[in-house]
Design a protein around this motif. Structure first.
Motif, PDB file in Angstrom:
ATOM      1  N   THR B 100       0.839  -1.213   0.000  1.00  0.00           N
ATOM      2  CA  THR B 100       0.000   0.000   0.000  1.00  0.00           C
ATOM      3  C   THR B 100       0.865   1.252   0.000  1.00  0.00           C
ATOM      4  N   ALA B 101       1.905   1.196   0.819  1.00  0.00           N
ATOM      5  CA  ALA B 101       2.790   2.360   0.929  1.00  0.00           C
ATOM      6  C   ALA B 101       3.418   2.674  -0.416  1.00  0.00           C
ATOM      7  N   LEU B 102       3.807   1.626  -1.152  1.00  0.00           N
ATOM      8  CA  LEU B 102       4.436   1.829  -2.450  1.00  0.00           C
ATOM      9  C   LEU B 102       3.444   2.436  -3.439  1.00  0.00           C
ATOM     10  N   GLN B 103       2.200   1.876  -3.365  1.00  0.00           N
ATOM     11  CA  GLN B 103       1.161   2.408  -4.255  1.00  0.00           C
ATOM     12  C   GLN B 103       0.946   3.893  -4.000  1.00  0.00           C
ATOM     13  N   GLN B 104       0.880   4.225  -2.700  1.00  0.00           N
ATOM     14  CA  GLN B 104       0.653   5.631  -2.350  1.00  0.00           C
ATOM     15  C   GLN B 104       1.781   6.508  -2.871  1.00  0.00           C
ATOM     16  N   LEU B 105       2.968   5.948  -2.797  1.00  0.00           N
ATOM     17  CA  LEU B 105       4.134   6.689  -3.254  1.00  0.00           C
ATOM     18  C   LEU B 105       4.050   6.927  -4.755  1.00  0.00           C
ATOM     19  N   GLN B 106       3.603   5.851  -5.469  1.00  0.00           N
ATOM     20  CA  GLN B 106       3.506   5.981  -6.924  1.00  0.00           C
ATOM     21  C   GLN B 106       2.465   7.011  -7.329  1.00  0.00           C
ATOM     22  N   GLN B 107       1.375   7.027  -6.534  1.00  0.00           N
ATOM     23  CA  GLN B 107       0.314   7.964  -6.873  1.00  0.00           C
ATOM     24  C   GLN B 107       0.743   9.415  -6.681  1.00  0.00           C
ATOM     25  N   ARG B 108       1.669   9.592  -5.799  1.00  0.00           N
ATOM     26  CA  ARG B 108       2.080  10.960  -5.524  1.00  0.00           C
ATOM     27  C   ARG B 108       2.885  11.494  -6.711  1.00  0.00           C
ATOM     28  N   SER B 109       2.479  12.605  -7.198  1.00  0.00           N
ATOM     29  CA  SER B 109       3.125  13.157  -8.388  1.00  0.00           C
ATOM     30  C   SER B 109       4.601  13.412  -8.110  1.00  0.00           C
ATOM     31  N   GLY B 110       5.388  13.141  -9.070  1.00  0.00           N
ATOM     32  CA  GLY B 110       6.813  13.395  -8.926  1.00  0.00           C
ATOM     33  C   GLY B 110       7.582  12.179  -8.465  1.00  0.00           C
ATOM     34  N   PHE B 111       6.877  11.286  -7.750  1.00  0.00           N
ATOM     35  CA  PHE B 111       7.559  10.098  -7.256  1.00  0.00           C
ATOM     36  C   PHE B 111       7.289   8.870  -8.132  1.00  0.00           C
ATOM     37  N   ALA B 112       6.330   9.014  -9.069  1.00  0.00           N
ATOM     38  CA  ALA B 112       5.900   7.876  -9.876  1.00  0.00           C
ATOM     39  C   ALA B 112       7.087   7.184 -10.558  1.00  0.00           C
ATOM     40  N   ASN B 113       7.922   7.958 -11.168  1.00  0.00           N
ATOM     41  CA  ASN B 113       9.063   7.390 -11.895  1.00  0.00           C
ATOM     42  C   ASN B 113      10.047   6.708 -10.959  1.00  0.00           C
ATOM     43  N   VAL B 114      10.266   7.394  -9.829  1.00  0.00           N
ATOM     44  CA  VAL B 114      11.206   6.847  -8.857  1.00  0.00           C
ATOM     45  C   VAL B 114      10.728   5.483  -8.373  1.00  0.00           C
ATOM     46  N   ALA B 115       9.424   5.428  -8.077  1.00  0.00           N
ATOM     47  CA  ALA B 115       8.866   4.209  -7.508  1.00  0.00           C
ATOM     48  C   ALA B 115       8.908   3.047  -8.495  1.00  0.00           C
ATOM     49  N   THR B 116       8.558   3.316  -9.731  1.00  0.00           N
ATOM     50  CA  THR B 116       8.524   2.227 -10.703  1.00  0.00           C
ATOM     51  C   THR B 116       9.924   1.757 -11.076  1.00  0.00           C
ATOM     52  N   SER B 117      10.886   2.613 -10.920  1.00  0.00           N
ATOM     53  CA  SER B 117      12.241   2.235 -11.311  1.00  0.00           C
ATOM     54  C   SER B 117      12.937   1.359 -10.264  1.00  0.00           C
ATOM     55  N   LEU B 118      12.284   1.251  -9.112  1.00  0.00           N
ATOM     56  CA  LEU B 118      12.885   0.438  -8.057  1.00  0.00           C
ATOM     57  C   LEU B 118      12.755  -1.045  -8.370  1.00  0.00           C
ATOM     58  N   GLU B 119      13.801  -1.812  -8.064  1.00  0.00           N
ATOM     59  CA  GLU B 119      13.755  -3.244  -8.349  1.00  0.00           C
ATOM     60  C   GLU B 119      12.862  -3.974  -7.371  1.00  0.00           C
ATOM     61  N   ARG B 120      13.043  -3.616  -6.094  1.00  0.00           N
ATOM     62  CA  ARG B 120      12.149  -4.229  -5.106  1.00  0.00           C
ATOM     63  C   ARG B 120      11.647  -3.150  -4.140  1.00  0.00           C
ATOM     64  N   ASN B 121      10.598  -3.496  -3.435  1.00  0.00           N
ATOM     65  CA  ASN B 121       9.960  -2.534  -2.536  1.00  0.00           C
ATOM     66  C   ASN B 121      10.846  -2.289  -1.318  1.00  0.00           C
ATOM     67  N   PRO B 122      11.368  -1.104  -1.167  1.00  0.00           N
ATOM     68  CA  PRO B 122      12.249  -0.829  -0.021  1.00  0.00           C
ATOM     69  C   PRO B 122      11.456  -0.410   1.222  1.00  0.00           C
ATOM     70  N   LEU B 123      10.164  -0.263   1.066  1.00  0.00           N
ATOM     71  CA  LEU B 123       9.374   0.309   2.165  1.00  0.00           C
ATOM     72  C   LEU B 123       9.004  -0.758   3.189  1.00  0.00           C
ATOM     73  N   PRO B 124       8.936  -0.369   4.460  1.00  0.00           N
ATOM     74  CA  PRO B 124       8.554  -1.317   5.510  1.00  0.00           C
ATOM     75  C   PRO B 124       7.037  -1.319   5.722  1.00  0.00           C
ATOM     76  N   ASP B 125       6.565  -2.383   6.391  1.00  0.00           N
ATOM     77  CA  ASP B 125       5.183  -2.344   6.881  1.00  0.00           C
ATOM     78  C   ASP B 125       5.124  -1.293   7.985  1.00  0.00           C
ATOM     79  N   ALA B 126       3.931  -0.720   8.099  1.00  0.00           N
ATOM     80  CA  ALA B 126       3.837   0.327   9.130  1.00  0.00           C
ATOM     81  C   ALA B 126       2.463   0.334   9.780  1.00  0.00           C
ATOM     82  N   PHE B 127       2.455   0.846  11.010  1.00  0.00           N
ATOM     83  CA  PHE B 127       1.177   1.110  11.694  1.00  0.00           C
ATOM     84  C   PHE B 127       1.086   2.605  11.949  1.00  0.00           C
ATOM     85  N   ILE B 128      -0.104   3.133  11.770  1.00  0.00           N
ATOM     86  CA  ILE B 128      -0.332   4.508  12.219  1.00  0.00           C
ATOM     87  C   ILE B 128      -1.208   4.415  13.457  1.00  0.00           C
ATOM     88  N   LEU B 129      -0.696   4.928  14.566  1.00  0.00           N
ATOM     89  CA  LEU B 129      -1.427   4.825  15.833  1.00  0.00           C
ATOM     90  C   LEU B 129      -2.153   6.141  16.131  1.00  0.00           C
TER      91      LEU B 129
END
Lengths: 217, 303
Positions: B100-129
């Motif tokens: 989900t975090a990656l998707q959100q990142l891709q949706q954000r303008s300007g980051f789309a290219n960066v996100a798709t160019s990544l080989e694997r998902n560097p983002l961690p799972d997260a909780f928002i409390l």
């Protein structure tokens, strides 16, 4: 009613106004106090209302020693006394009615009685038609009568007058004396200081004469 | 007796009002001086209330972000979730998977290219409390506690700005108190002097009243009423000044709000605070008068 025992009054400047005065005035009595100016008449009257305090001696009003009265008790003593001042001490920013109203306000009279009391007092001195007038517009005689109305409106048991006929015509003076006599007839103790010998010619009341601070027999 | 007492006070009250109206310029001047003096601390107080309201909405639901270590499996995630559920300090939580975090990142303008160019998902799972607001201190404690869990890589909680705001509000409260104290003393001094002048002009009246048997409280009464009424009027003036100033500010804020597309409105002094202001200013006027009368009346003894 009023008792003086060995009363002396010496002012801070050393002047002795009264020197060992003994005096007894019975309730309902009318007494004249005569003497030259400076003989101590005013001082004696002021001592009765505790406006001045004696240097030594005992003064009793209704068997209450007032020489040792606390400051906070003074107002209640003064409410028993109607004082007619030599210089009138009227309030010039209030009209005739309001001037007479003051003693009643001070002693918390009931509102319903106030107006009729004030008018009765004004009627007695013949100023009823001038109740809206300001004191400045009154003649000397009228001011004197206003002062009398204010002194009697709360029906004091003692009436003290310091030179009440001071600058008045003989005619006016007799009027005012008649007023005092009528107050005395309803039981008020009356004490009048005067140097006007003509007032005392045909009086049947006691006359005390002060000379240099001493009562002459 | 009670009716005589009431009549007495009523008379003095109206007499005092008449006297105030009889010299309108002097009365208005001293009332407005008091109003202005009182409006300063009250104004700062209202600003603080508004600031607190604004920040309250943000502080009310503080959030904390919990980033899990990237090598955690879904079983670990569940375990963490269970533990979070048991903690009463945490009102709610929301799981954001690394996908989900990656998707959100891709949706954000300007980051789309960066996100798709990544080989694997560097983002961690997260909780928002979503936390209960119990002050910065207890929240930092929770942060330290969570940081200690083995599954957790990093706990992000921005407590600094809350602390800053807390400190700012504390400073604000202190300055309100300081201003109020200084200006109260000024108001008492003003009233002291006003009454002193009045006593001088009423010297004859006081002397005569004493001669014909007035008690001290009778003589004091009109002056105390005078002080209290002026105090009350001063408080009301301060209230009016603040209300007027705030509505002027609100008029400006409308424009600003439109530009930013948000609702921004200053709140007025609430009724309870307004009434407190009136009571306080009345007391101040009374106190100034009382001190002045105590100081000057005994000097007038009839002779």
């Amino acid at each position: 009613m009023i008792t003086f025992k060995n009363v002396s009054k010496r002012y801070p400047d050393g002047y002795v106004a009264l020197n060992n005065v003994d005096l007894e005035v019975a309730a309902g009595e009318m007494v004249f106090l005569t003497g030259h100016s400076g003989a101590g008449k005013s001082t004696l009257l002021k001592l009765i209302a505790a406006i001045e305090r004696p240097t030594s001696g005992m003064i009793a009003i209704n068997e209450q020693n007032i020489a040792q009265l606390k400051l906070s008790a003074l107002p209640y003593l003064r409410r028993k006394i109607g004082f007619i001042f030599q210089d009138h001490k009227l309030l010039f920013d209030r009209n005739v009615y309001e001037n007479v109203l003051l003693p009643l306000q001070i002693s918390h009279f009931d509102n319903k009685m106030i107006a009729s009391r004030v008018r009765a007092a004004l009627d007695k001195v013949g100023l009823l038609k001038k109740e809206k007038a300001m004191p400045i517009t009154l003649s000397g005689g009228e001011r004197q009568r206003l002062c009398i109305a204010r002194a009697v409106v709360h029906r004091p048991s003692i009436l003290i007058a310091d030179e009440p006929t001071g600058n008045l015509d003989v005619e006016y003076a007799r009027d005012i004396m008649a007023m005092f006599t009528s107050f005395n007839q309803v039981g008020v103790t009356v004490l009048i200081a005067t140097h006007d010998a003509s007032l005392l010619e045909d009086t049947r009341h006691r006359i005390l004469s002060l000379k240099q601070g001493k009562l002459a027999a | 007796m009670i009716s005589a007492w009431l009549t007495q006070h009523g008379f003095v009250f109206f007499h005092t009002l008449k006297r105030l109206i009889a010299s309108p310029v002097t009365s208005l001047l001293s009332i407005s001086v008091m109003g202005i003096a009182l409006s300063l601390p009250t104004g700062v107080y209202v600003l603080m209330q508004n600031l607190q309201n604004l920040s309250g909405q943000a502080i009310h639901a503080p959030q904390m972000s919990l980033f899990l270590r990237t090598d955690m499996q879904s079983a670990d995630v569940q375990q963490v979730e269970q533990r979070l559920e048991r903690d009463v300090r945490i009102l709610g939580h929301q799981f954001v998977s690394k996908e989900t975090a990656l998707q959100q990142l891709q949706q954000r303008s300007g980051f789309a290219n960066v996100a798709t160019s990544l080989e694997r998902n560097p983002l961690p799972d997260a909780f928002i409390l979503h936390l209960q607001n119990e002050g910065a201190e207890s929240m930092r404690q929770l942060q330290a506690e969570l940081q200690g869990w083995p599954e957790i890589e990093y706990v992000q909680f921005d407590s600094v700005w809350i602390e800053r705001l807390d400190a700012l509000l504390k400073l604000g409260r202190f300055s309100v108190l300081l201003l109020a104290t200084i200006l109260s003393i000024a108001i008492i001094a003003i009233m002291f002097n006003t009454i002193r002048l009045q006593i001088l002009t009423k010297r004859d009246e006081i002397e005569i009243s004493k001669l014909i048997g007035a008690t001290d409280s009778f003589i004091r009464r009109p002056f105390l009423y005078f002080g209290a009424i002026q105090g009350l009027a001063g408080g009301a003036t301060a209230w009016m000044i603040i209300a007027y100033a705030l509505s002027a500010v609100n008029l400006e804020l409308v424009e600003l709000s439109n530009l930013y597309g948000i609702q921004l409105q200053m709140q007025f002094l609430i009724l309870e605070d307004g009434i407190s202001l009136l009571i306080f200013s009345t007391l101040l006027g009374w106190l100034g008068a009382r001190l002045s009368v105590a100081n000057h009346l005994w000097q007038i003894e009839p002779r």
